[in-house]
Design a protein around this motif. Structure first.
Motif, PDB file in Angstrom:
ATOM      1  N   HIS A 151     -14.427  -4.603 -11.230  1.00 17.10           N
ATOM      2  CA  HIS A 151     -14.418  -5.939 -12.045  1.00 17.10           C
ATOM      3  C   HIS A 151     -14.339  -7.014 -10.972  1.00 17.10           C
ATOM      4  N   PRO A 152     -15.345  -7.924 -10.978  1.00 18.10           N
ATOM      5  CA  PRO A 152     -15.542  -9.086  -9.965  1.00 18.10           C
ATOM      6  C   PRO A 152     -14.353  -9.873 -10.033  1.00 18.10           C
ATOM      7  N   VAL A 153     -14.238 -10.336  -8.674  1.00 19.79           N
ATOM      8  CA  VAL A 153     -12.945 -11.297  -8.547  1.00 19.79           C
ATOM      9  C   VAL A 153     -13.734 -12.782  -8.028  1.00 19.79           C
ATOM     10  N   PHE A 154     -13.201 -13.687  -8.570  1.00 18.66           N
ATOM     11  CA  PHE A 154     -13.564 -15.158  -8.383  1.00 18.66           C
ATOM     12  C   PHE A 154     -12.657 -15.980  -7.740  1.00 18.66           C
ATOM     13  N   GLY A 155     -12.987 -17.048  -7.063  1.00 16.52           N
ATOM     14  CA  GLY A 155     -12.132 -18.057  -6.301  1.00 16.52           C
ATOM     15  C   GLY A 155     -11.059 -18.359  -7.603  1.00 16.52           C
ATOM     16  N   GLY A 156      -9.899 -18.508  -7.373  1.00 10.77           N
ATOM     17  CA  GLY A 156      -8.618 -18.934  -8.465  1.00 10.77           C
ATOM     18  C   GLY A 156      -8.241 -17.600  -9.133  1.00 10.77           C
ATOM     19  N   ASP A 157      -8.528 -16.562  -8.938  1.00 15.43           N
ATOM     20  CA  ASP A 157      -8.153 -15.237  -9.407  1.00 15.43           C
ATOM     21  C   ASP A 157      -6.849 -14.866  -8.624  1.00 15.43           C
ATOM     22  N   THR A 158      -5.847 -14.429  -9.424  1.00 12.28           N
ATOM     23  CA  THR A 158      -4.572 -14.039  -8.799  1.00 12.28           C
ATOM     24  C   THR A 158      -4.541 -12.419  -8.888  1.00 12.28           C
ATOM     25  N   LEU A 159      -4.315 -11.960  -7.700  1.00  9.94           N
ATOM     26  CA  LEU A 159      -4.360 -10.385  -7.618  1.00  9.94           C
ATOM     27  C   LEU A 159      -2.895  -9.983  -7.535  1.00  9.94           C
ATOM     28  N   TRP A 160      -2.928  -8.808  -8.174  1.00 13.33           N
ATOM     29  CA  TRP A 160      -1.485  -7.983  -8.106  1.00 13.33           C
ATOM     30  C   TRP A 160      -1.825  -6.458  -7.924  1.00 13.33           C
ATOM     31  N   SER A 161      -0.917  -6.128  -7.073  1.00 10.96           N
ATOM     32  CA  SER A 161      -1.229  -4.534  -6.691  1.00 10.96           C
ATOM     33  C   SER A 161      -0.141  -3.611  -7.204  1.00 10.96           C
ATOM     34  N   GLU A 162      -0.317  -2.561  -7.274  1.00 14.82           N
ATOM     35  CA  GLU A 162       0.740  -1.467  -7.583  1.00 14.82           C
ATOM     36  C   GLU A 162       0.014   0.075  -6.892  1.00 14.82           C
ATOM     37  N   SER A 163       1.296   0.684  -6.381  1.00 14.91           N
ATOM     38  CA  SER A 163       0.801   2.096  -5.728  1.00 14.91           C
ATOM     39  C   SER A 163       1.497   3.312  -6.468  1.00 14.91           C
ATOM     40  N   LEU A 164       0.740   4.328  -6.595  1.00 13.58           N
ATOM     41  CA  LEU A 164       1.396   5.678  -7.040  1.00 13.58           C
ATOM     42  C   LEU A 164       1.347   6.755  -5.990  1.00 13.58           C
ATOM     43  N   VAL A 165       2.387   7.254  -5.640  1.00 18.74           N
ATOM     44  CA  VAL A 165       2.619   8.187  -4.640  1.00 18.74           C
ATOM     45  C   VAL A 165       2.038   9.609  -5.234  1.00 18.74           C
ATOM     46  N   THR A 166       0.795  10.027  -4.530  1.00 17.64           N
ATOM     47  CA  THR A 166       0.122  11.242  -5.094  1.00 17.64           C
ATOM     48  C   THR A 166       0.420  12.596  -4.351  1.00 17.64           C
ATOM     49  N   GLU A 167       0.534  12.399  -2.769  1.00 20.13           N
ATOM     50  CA  GLU A 167       0.921  13.565  -1.923  1.00 20.13           C
ATOM     51  C   GLU A 167       1.877  13.099  -0.565  1.00 20.13           C
ATOM     52  N   LYS A 168       2.517  13.927  -0.536  1.00 23.97           N
ATOM     53  CA  LYS A 168       3.579  13.883   0.744  1.00 23.97           C
ATOM     54  C   LYS A 168       3.623  15.412   1.516  1.00 23.97           C
ATOM     55  N   ARG A 169       3.376  15.298   2.885  1.00 24.47           N
ATOM     56  CA  ARG A 169       3.644  16.604   3.641  1.00 24.47           C
ATOM     57  C   ARG A 169       4.373  16.099   4.997  1.00 24.47           C
ATOM     58  N   GLU A 170       5.149  16.995   5.433  1.00 25.09           N
ATOM     59  CA  GLU A 170       5.513  16.966   6.914  1.00 25.09           C
ATOM     60  C   GLU A 170       4.315  16.994   7.793  1.00 25.09           C
ATOM     61  N   SER A 171       4.530  15.982   8.979  1.00 25.58           N
ATOM     62  CA  SER A 171       3.339  16.281  10.052  1.00 25.58           C
ATOM     63  C   SER A 171       3.614  17.511  10.813  1.00 25.58           C
ATOM     64  N   SER A 172       2.801  18.321  11.255  1.00 21.77           N
ATOM     65  CA  SER A 172       2.754  19.484  11.949  1.00 21.77           C
ATOM     66  C   SER A 172       2.855  18.923  13.475  1.00 21.77           C
ATOM     67  N   SER A 173       2.268  17.743  13.846  1.00 15.38           N
ATOM     68  CA  SER A 173       2.168  17.460  15.146  1.00 15.38           C
ATOM     69  C   SER A 173       3.253  16.305  15.752  1.00 15.38           C
ATOM     70  N   ARG A 174       3.682  15.664  14.540  1.00 12.17           N
ATOM     71  CA  ARG A 174       4.660  14.698  15.017  1.00 12.17           C
ATOM     72  C   ARG A 174       5.960  14.965  14.169  1.00 12.17           C
ATOM     73  N   PRO A 175       6.769  15.516  14.706  1.00  9.22           N
ATOM     74  CA  PRO A 175       8.151  15.805  13.999  1.00  9.22           C
ATOM     75  C   PRO A 175       8.942  14.535  13.630  1.00  9.22           C
ATOM     76  N   GLN A 176       8.575  13.390  14.123  1.00 11.83           N
ATOM     77  CA  GLN A 176       9.236  12.250  13.762  1.00 11.83           C
ATOM     78  C   GLN A 176       8.652  11.351  12.531  1.00 11.83           C
ATOM     79  N   ALA A 177       7.626  12.106  11.774  1.00 10.56           N
ATOM     80  CA  ALA A 177       6.853  11.387  10.906  1.00 10.56           C
ATOM     81  C   ALA A 177       6.302  12.215   9.860  1.00 10.56           C
ATOM     82  N   GLY A 178       5.794  11.647   8.830  1.00  6.69           N
ATOM     83  CA  GLY A 178       5.207  12.737   7.648  1.00  6.69           C
ATOM     84  C   GLY A 178       3.750  11.624   7.354  1.00  6.69           C
ATOM     85  N   ILE A 179       2.905  12.565   6.457  1.00  6.73           N
ATOM     86  CA  ILE A 179       1.808  11.823   5.856  1.00  6.73           C
ATOM     87  C   ILE A 179       2.050  11.621   4.434  1.00  6.73           C
TER      88      ILE A 179
END
Length: 177
Positions: free
Chosen positions: A98-126
């Motif tokens: 949908h087009p966005v115009f000057g004056g529009d107020t935007l709001w965002s939300e996120s859904l977690v769909t996947e997660k996994r351990e990193s095989s190369s970086r033990p201090q992190a996940g993806i």
């Protein structure tokens, strides 16, 4: 006095598939934002900065450049998703619905769909999320999948960077004027 940590963001362990984060800050996009972003990114499509040209389109006015819309959506999500991330791995299936115009107020939300351990970086996940952005009327203006590396709680890379003050912070009476 007790030192109280501020919001540090989520760590890998905090993400659960199916969780939805409604990001707390809405952002009104101005015509100036649109013009500046268009100039900054060297976008020469007149639909974004020429009112006369845009008035001849079906929208009758300039539309906000889509890359600004995506940038705002990503920025809105940082406090919930990537405060402790160190790399974006990709954005997929970006849809401008949908087009966005000057004056529009935007709001965002996120859904977690996947997660996994990193095989190369033990201090992190993806982690992968689907983010959607709505305007003030609830119309979805864009959506995308985003994948990023995020540190785990206790990762040495996140040790405090805040400098130690030369003197402790204390309550002092204001000077009389």
């Amino acid at each position: 006095m007790a030192k109280v940590d501020g919001w540090r963001g989520r760590f890998y362990e905090d993400f659960e598939i199916g969780d939805v984060y409604q990001h707390p800050l809405g952002r009104t996009v101005t015509e100036s934002d649109n013009t500046w972003f268009t100039l900054l990114t060297m976008n020469t499509n007149q639909m974004h900065f020429n009112t006369d040209y845009a008035s001849r389109s079906e929208f009758k006015r300039p539309i906000v450049v889509s890359t600004l819309t995506v940038a705002i959506a990503v920025g809105q999500s940082v406090t919930d998703l990537t405060q402790n991330a160190f790399a974006n791995l990709g954005w997929n299936d970006i849809r401008m619905t949908h087009p966005v115009f000057g004056g529009d107020t935007l709001w965002s939300e996120s859904l977690v769909t996947e997660k996994r351990e990193s095989s190369s970086r033990p201090q992190a996940g993806i982690v992968t999320v689907k983010t959607r952005t709505l305007n003030q009327h609830g119309k979805q203006v864009c959506s995308f999948f985003r994948t990023f590396y995020v540190y785990k709680r206790g990762a040495e890379q996140l040790e405090s960077l805040f400098p130690e003050g030369e003197v402790p912070l204390a309550v002092e009476a204001p000077a009389a004027s």
